[in-house]
Motif scaffolding. Structure first.
Motif, PDB file in Angstrom:
ATOM      1  N   LEU A 113      -7.292  -7.544  -8.086  1.00  0.00           N
ATOM      2  CA  LEU A 113      -7.175  -7.022  -9.450  1.00  0.00           C
ATOM      3  C   LEU A 113      -8.076  -7.787 -10.416  1.00  0.00           C
ATOM      4  O   LEU A 113      -8.705  -7.214 -11.298  1.00  0.00           O
ATOM      5  CB  LEU A 113      -5.718  -7.064  -9.910  1.00  0.00           C
ATOM      6  N   GLY A 114      -8.147  -9.096 -10.220  1.00  0.00           N
ATOM      7  CA  GLY A 114      -9.024  -9.906 -11.066  1.00  0.00           C
ATOM      8  C   GLY A 114     -10.482  -9.523 -10.884  1.00  0.00           C
ATOM      9  O   GLY A 114     -11.240  -9.415 -11.845  1.00  0.00           O
ATOM     10  N   MET A 115     -10.878  -9.310  -9.628  1.00  0.00           N
ATOM     11  CA  MET A 115     -12.285  -9.001  -9.343  1.00  0.00           C
ATOM     12  C   MET A 115     -12.699  -7.633  -9.892  1.00  0.00           C
ATOM     13  O   MET A 115     -13.794  -7.489 -10.412  1.00  0.00           O
ATOM     14  CB  MET A 115     -12.533  -9.039  -7.830  1.00  0.00           C
ATOM     15  N   VAL A 116     -11.815  -6.636  -9.752  1.00  0.00           N
ATOM     16  CA  VAL A 116     -12.222  -5.279 -10.149  1.00  0.00           C
ATOM     17  C   VAL A 116     -11.869  -4.971 -11.598  1.00  0.00           C
ATOM     18  O   VAL A 116     -12.259  -3.930 -12.120  1.00  0.00           O
ATOM     19  CB  VAL A 116     -11.609  -4.191  -9.229  1.00  0.00           C
ATOM     20  N   ASP A 117     -11.116  -5.874 -12.253  1.00  0.00           N
ATOM     21  CA  ASP A 117     -10.669  -5.531 -13.603  1.00  0.00           C
ATOM     22  C   ASP A 117     -10.564  -6.728 -14.541  1.00  0.00           C
ATOM     23  O   ASP A 117     -11.373  -6.890 -15.453  1.00  0.00           O
ATOM     24  CB  ASP A 117      -9.312  -4.802 -13.495  1.00  0.00           C
ATOM     25  N   LYS A 168      -7.426   4.279  -9.833  1.00  0.00           N
ATOM     26  CA  LYS A 168      -7.805   4.719 -11.188  1.00  0.00           C
ATOM     27  C   LYS A 168      -9.311   4.995 -11.254  1.00  0.00           C
ATOM     28  O   LYS A 168      -9.735   6.058 -11.716  1.00  0.00           O
ATOM     29  CB  LYS A 168      -7.421   3.637 -12.195  1.00  0.00           C
ATOM     30  N   TYR A 169     -10.115   4.041 -10.765  1.00  0.00           N
ATOM     31  CA  TYR A 169     -11.574   4.240 -10.793  1.00  0.00           C
ATOM     32  C   TYR A 169     -11.967   5.471  -9.980  1.00  0.00           C
ATOM     33  O   TYR A 169     -12.911   6.178 -10.319  1.00  0.00           O
ATOM     34  CB  TYR A 169     -12.302   2.999 -10.244  1.00  0.00           C
ATOM     35  N   HIS A 170     -11.249   5.710  -8.886  1.00  0.00           N
ATOM     36  CA  HIS A 170     -11.516   6.887  -8.048  1.00  0.00           C
ATOM     37  C   HIS A 170     -11.463   8.161  -8.914  1.00  0.00           C
ATOM     38  O   HIS A 170     -12.335   9.015  -8.825  1.00  0.00           O
ATOM     39  CB  HIS A 170     -10.454   6.935  -6.937  1.00  0.00           C
ATOM     40  N   ASP A 176     -15.052   7.771  -3.573  1.00  0.00           N
ATOM     41  CA  ASP A 176     -14.042   7.368  -2.589  1.00  0.00           C
ATOM     42  C   ASP A 176     -14.264   5.894  -2.241  1.00  0.00           C
ATOM     43  O   ASP A 176     -14.971   5.564  -1.295  1.00  0.00           O
ATOM     44  CB  ASP A 176     -14.141   8.247  -1.341  1.00  0.00           C
ATOM     45  N   LEU A 177     -13.643   5.029  -3.039  1.00  0.00           N
ATOM     46  CA  LEU A 177     -13.857   3.590  -2.867  1.00  0.00           C
ATOM     47  C   LEU A 177     -13.316   3.094  -1.540  1.00  0.00           C
ATOM     48  O   LEU A 177     -13.822   2.135  -0.962  1.00  0.00           O
ATOM     49  CB  LEU A 177     -13.209   2.829  -4.031  1.00  0.00           C
ATOM     50  N   LEU A 178     -12.256   3.768  -1.039  1.00  0.00           N
ATOM     51  CA  LEU A 178     -11.639   3.329   0.217  1.00  0.00           C
ATOM     52  C   LEU A 178     -12.589   3.458   1.391  1.00  0.00           C
ATOM     53  O   LEU A 178     -12.470   2.737   2.369  1.00  0.00           O
ATOM     54  CB  LEU A 178     -10.391   4.177   0.509  1.00  0.00           C
ATOM     55  N   ALA A 179     -13.525   4.398   1.263  1.00  0.00           N
ATOM     56  CA  ALA A 179     -14.461   4.629   2.373  1.00  0.00           C
ATOM     57  C   ALA A 179     -15.510   3.523   2.447  1.00  0.00           C
ATOM     58  O   ALA A 179     -16.264   3.451   3.410  1.00  0.00           O
ATOM     59  CB  ALA A 179     -15.135   5.991   2.190  1.00  0.00           C
ATOM     60  N   MET A 180     -15.587   2.672   1.405  1.00  0.00           N
ATOM     61  CA  MET A 180     -16.634   1.640   1.369  1.00  0.00           C
ATOM     62  C   MET A 180     -16.121   0.319   1.943  1.00  0.00           C
ATOM     63  O   MET A 180     -14.947   0.008   1.815  1.00  0.00           O
ATOM     64  CB  MET A 180     -17.045   1.382  -0.094  1.00  0.00           C
ATOM     65  N   LEU A 211     -10.511   3.636 -19.382  1.00  0.00           N
ATOM     66  CA  LEU A 211     -10.076   2.567 -18.471  1.00  0.00           C
ATOM     67  C   LEU A 211      -8.560   2.423 -18.466  1.00  0.00           C
ATOM     68  O   LEU A 211      -7.993   1.749 -17.616  1.00  0.00           O
ATOM     69  CB  LEU A 211     -10.730   1.226 -18.853  1.00  0.00           C
ATOM     70  N   ASN A 212      -7.924   3.062 -19.459  1.00  0.00           N
ATOM     71  CA  ASN A 212      -6.468   3.031 -19.545  1.00  0.00           C
ATOM     72  C   ASN A 212      -5.813   4.213 -18.840  1.00  0.00           C
ATOM     73  O   ASN A 212      -4.625   4.476 -19.039  1.00  0.00           O
ATOM     74  CB  ASN A 212      -6.023   3.011 -21.004  1.00  0.00           C
ATOM     75  N   TYR A 213      -6.602   4.939 -18.017  1.00  0.00           N
ATOM     76  CA  TYR A 213      -6.028   6.073 -17.288  1.00  0.00           C
ATOM     77  C   TYR A 213      -4.836   5.582 -16.455  1.00  0.00           C
ATOM     78  O   TYR A 213      -4.948   4.576 -15.734  1.00  0.00           O
ATOM     79  CB  TYR A 213      -7.097   6.710 -16.391  1.00  0.00           C
ATOM     80  N   GLY A 214      -3.708   6.269 -16.596  1.00  0.00           N
ATOM     81  CA  GLY A 214      -2.499   5.890 -15.855  1.00  0.00           C
ATOM     82  C   GLY A 214      -1.702   4.758 -16.488  1.00  0.00           C
ATOM     83  O   GLY A 214      -0.626   4.394 -15.999  1.00  0.00           O
TER      84      GLY A 214
END
Ligand SMILES: NC(=O)c1ccc[n+]([C@@H]2O[C@H](COP(=O)([O-])OP(=O)(O)OC[C@H]3O[C@@H](n4cnc5c(N)ncnc54)[C@H](O)[C@@H]3O)[C@@H](O)[C@H]2O)c1
Ligand SMILES: [Zn+2]
Length: 328
Positions: A113-117, A168-170, A176-180, A211-214
């Motif tokens: 969470l720290g790294m991506v946000d 959220k970023y997806h 599809d971040l999971l595919a990476m 960025l506040n989606y969800g």
């Protein structure tokens, strides 16, 4: 290694710390917590440990840190390094923003969470008894080192929490971040966030709202505090709820709603409301949201993508709650 602006992502990038610390810094104070993997610093330095948990994210902790900086003799041209999750980097960043009216800070986030946000984008701050993150400053870090090796000890629950933000970023980009692979996944998330932040660094134009989606429902669930949800877990419920609401408003169709449920599940998260929540109580809390200057306000998907929607009818919000599934 991936470089996005002044953010480095990759296995072992903590080894670049000395290069990332501004040359002017003769001394460094590392702010961290018990249980966080240590990071080597070449220059003369002190290490200050703060308590674990949101209850330590206070002005009292800022005072203690700044007094430790003064005792150590830290000057304006020196540097603070935050090594830890979002709680550490928010606190270290705020102390850096205010000590001697501002000294450089470098972040080494150790949670997903720290790294991506949390460690990127320049928001820093602490909580008050009246609410989360109510006192703070925009203080962009001089550099951020996202070393994937530091995630080796991260508990399962914290991984899941980070995946809530990735889901959220997806939805913001369709990626599809999971595919990476992990490094690319983090790098892409950093790029998505920084592209938004660049257009609205101090949150003045509303561009940062996506960025506040969800997050409207997520914050209400977190304020209720009785459901033991990590931030990203609350965001996952909030994403499904935002989709229910967008569907109730006719902004998206049932296929897109179903996609929200499927993506949240694919990221390993539960999009159901925790048992025992009271929708009426959550509606009161959502009305107090920082975004809600005009009635119940949400960030919602729709024909033009994700955008801010103000003054949503309470009856429609209730209908969205009716559409939600409940965890047992
Ligand atoms: N500034 C922003 O833009 C922003 C954005 C999102 C969240 N935040 C803030 O971030 C905080 C949440 O951050 P978080 O989810 O990273 O939680 P956290 O910082 O509280 O860390 C969670 C737990 O994991 C432990 N931990 C951290 N790294 C570890 C590692 N590598 N190995 C083992 N244990 C480790 C911590 O000690 C802690 O117990 C909140 O205070 C939130 O307000 C800020
Ligand atoms: Zn968040």
């Amino acid at each position: 290694m991936i470089t996005v602006g002044n953010v480095l992502v990759g296995a072992g990038v903590r080894g670049c710390l000395d290069d990332a610390i501004p040359a002017s810094a003769r001394r460094v104070v590392v702010v961290t917590q018990e249980g966080i993997p240590p990071v080597a610093v070449a220059r003369p330095h002190d290490v200050v440990t703060i308590g674990t948990g949101e209850e330590h994210k206070t002005l009292a902790t800022i005072e203690r840190l700044c007094r430790a900086f003064a005792t150590f003799g830290l000057t304006r041209s020196d540097c603070i390094v935050g090594v830890g999750g979002g709680m550490v980097t928010d606190v270290a960043g705020f102390a850096a923003a205010t000590y001697h009216r501002g000294v450089d800070v470098v972040h080494v986030p150790t949670t997903l969470l720290g790294m991506v946000d949390a460690a990127i984008g320049g928001k820093t701050g602490v909580n008050l008894p009246e609410g989360k993150n109510l006192v703070g400053a925009f203080w962009p870090p001089a550099a951020v080192l996202c070393d994937t090796e530091l995630l080796a000890t991260l508990p399962e629950r914290e991984w899941r929490s980070g995946h809530g933000e990735l889901a959220k970023y997806h939805f913001l980009t369709g990626d599809d971040l999971l595919a990476m692979p992990l490094e690319e996944r983090i790098g892409r998330a950093v790029a998505i966030k920084l592209a938004v932040v660049e257009n609205d660094p101090q949150e003045r134009t509303g561009a940062r709202a996506t960025l506040n989606y969800g997050h409207t429902l997520a914050h209400a669930l977190e304020i209720e505090g009785r459901f033991d949800l990590r931030h990203g877990e609350a965001v996952a419920v909030g994403l499904v709820f935002a989709a229910e609401l967008a569907a109730a408003l006719g902004r998206i169709d049932t296929a897109r709603l179903g996609q929200h449920r499927a993506v949240v599940a694919a990221y390993g998260l539960d999009g159901r409301l925790p048992a025992g929540v009271d929708p009426e109580r959550l509606m009161i809390l959502m009305r107090r949201d920082k975004k809600a200057t005009r009635g119940l306000t949400f960030v919602l998907d729709g024909p033009h993508g994700v955008e801010l929607v103000e003054d949503v009818e309470p009856a429609v919000v209730r209908a969205a709650f009716d559409g939600m599934e409940w965890a047992p």
